[in-house]
Design a protein around this motif. Structure first.
Motif: not given
Lengths: 194, 172
Positions: A53-55, A57-58, A61, A64-65, A68, A109-110
């Motif tokens: 679930a966290a993956d 959600a990432m 997101l 936007d990377f 950013w 991560v980006f």
């Protein structure tokens, strides 16, 4: 007379304190465990559903990377401009170091692992060399390299240009660090003789 | 076997970089956490810690004003901190051995080297919640036992050594 370690219920939450004289050991009462632990069939105690679930959600997101990353690169460029435009005795290394350090930590991560590696190399340079001896040209090479990686959207280690940039920068840094250490050793030797 | 239900935990995330805070918050919400508080430097983090009393603190190392190491030392003041036992997970770009020792000696519970992932963050949370290390208080240190692999029996051995010294030189 022998003194046995004392054990008592510390703070009334089940935490047990043992007193060994110069050292006290607190065995935590398990308040957090009681609050949040639940039985699970997952091997190794990793909740695969939560991680998935966290993956997810990432992933949502991640749109936007790229922007950013652009902001972080601009922050690095701005910090370097301020640093290089300041008189040598008034240079504050903090903002430049933090900008490089943040890219080192986040760029992978980006989706820009090569930029992360170059920023890591710059962080090392800023950390190891005293501000008065920092070679501006080498810092500029790093900043330009991060900028080029971002603007050309180079994300893959297989890209020969990126590989060559990293290789050259590493060699250049090693040379600078080595020269500085040698100079310091010479200086120490000279001081001992006078 | 146990897992952690993060919806029952309250987190405090301290990082001067807004994007990093957003990433950690996103991961925590993904785990099911509802209560995530944020602060952008060590000073604000300390204030938020006293106000919100989080179950777990996640902090960056390198921050202006005062950094994650100084923040950890403040939280680990046994006589003044609202919760000196709180688990502290330090998220950092530093992986060098001397840096790890510095964090350990300040009282950090777990280190998480960037880039972070959902799995690595979850594992650190699970470790501090399900298998917390005993805390040690000496004249110069208060924090989790700096030896990661100590069995309960070894504390008894430590007690025996202490008793022997006390009996040899006399107890105060």
């Amino acid at each position: 007379m022998t003194r046995a370690p004392q054990a008592n219920d510390y703070a009334g939450d089940g935490t047990v304190e043992q007193d060994f004289g110069d050292t006290r050991v607190f065995h935590l009462g398990g308040t957090l465990r009681a609050k949040a632990a639940v039985r699970s069939a997952d091997a190794g105690g990793v909740d695969d559903l939560s991680v998935a679930a966290a993956d997810a959600a990432m992933k949502d997101l991640s749109g936007d990377f790229q922007n950013w990353m652009g902001d972080e690169v601009n922050r690095l460029i701005a910090a370097f401009e301020v640093f290089s435009d300041s008189p040598p005795n008034k240079r504050d290394i903090g903002p430049l170091f933090r900008a490089a350090h943040d890219i080192r930590g986040q760029a992978a991560v980006f989706g820009y692992p090569i930029a992360s590696e170059i920023a890591g190399s710059l962080s090392k340079l800023l950390d190891k060399i005293e501000p008065d001896y920092l070679p501006l040209q080498l810092i500029a090479h790093h900043v330009d390299s991060v900028k080029a990686i971002y603007r050309n959207n180079i994300r893959d280690y297989a890209n020969p240009v990126a590989t060559q940039i990293i290789h050259n920068l590493r060699r250049a840094i090693d040379r600078v660090v080595e020269a500085r250490q040698k100079a310091m050793a010479e200086e120490m030797k000279f001081r001992r003789t006078i | 076997m146990f897992r952690v239900d993060c919806s029952r935990l309250r987190f405090l995330v301290i990082d001067d970089n807004g994007y990093m805070r957003r990433i950690i918050r996103t991961l925590l919400h993904g785990f099911g956490t509802r209560e995530v508080f944020e602060a952008e430097d060590g000073a604000a983090g300390l204030e938020a810690f006293a106000t919100h009393l989080p179950d777990v603190v996640i902090t960056d190392w390198s921050m202006p004003v005062f950094d994650g190491i100084e923040l950890t030392k403040m939280i680990r003041q046994p006589d003044t901190s609202p919760n000196p036992f709180v688990p502290i997970i330090m998220v950092t770009g530093y992986a060098e051995r001397n840096r790890v020792f510095e964090a350990r000696d300040a009282g950090v519970s777990e280190m998480l080297v960037k880039p972070i992932s959902a799995k690595s963050l979850y594992q650190r949370i699970a470790k501090v919640v399900l298998n917390p290390r005993p805390f040690i208080r000496t004249e110069n240190y208060f924090g989790p036992d700096r030896r990661h692999l100590v069995k309960a029996d070894q504390y008894k051995t430590r007690g025996a050594a202490s008793n022997f010294i006390n009996s040899s030189i006399g107890s105060p």
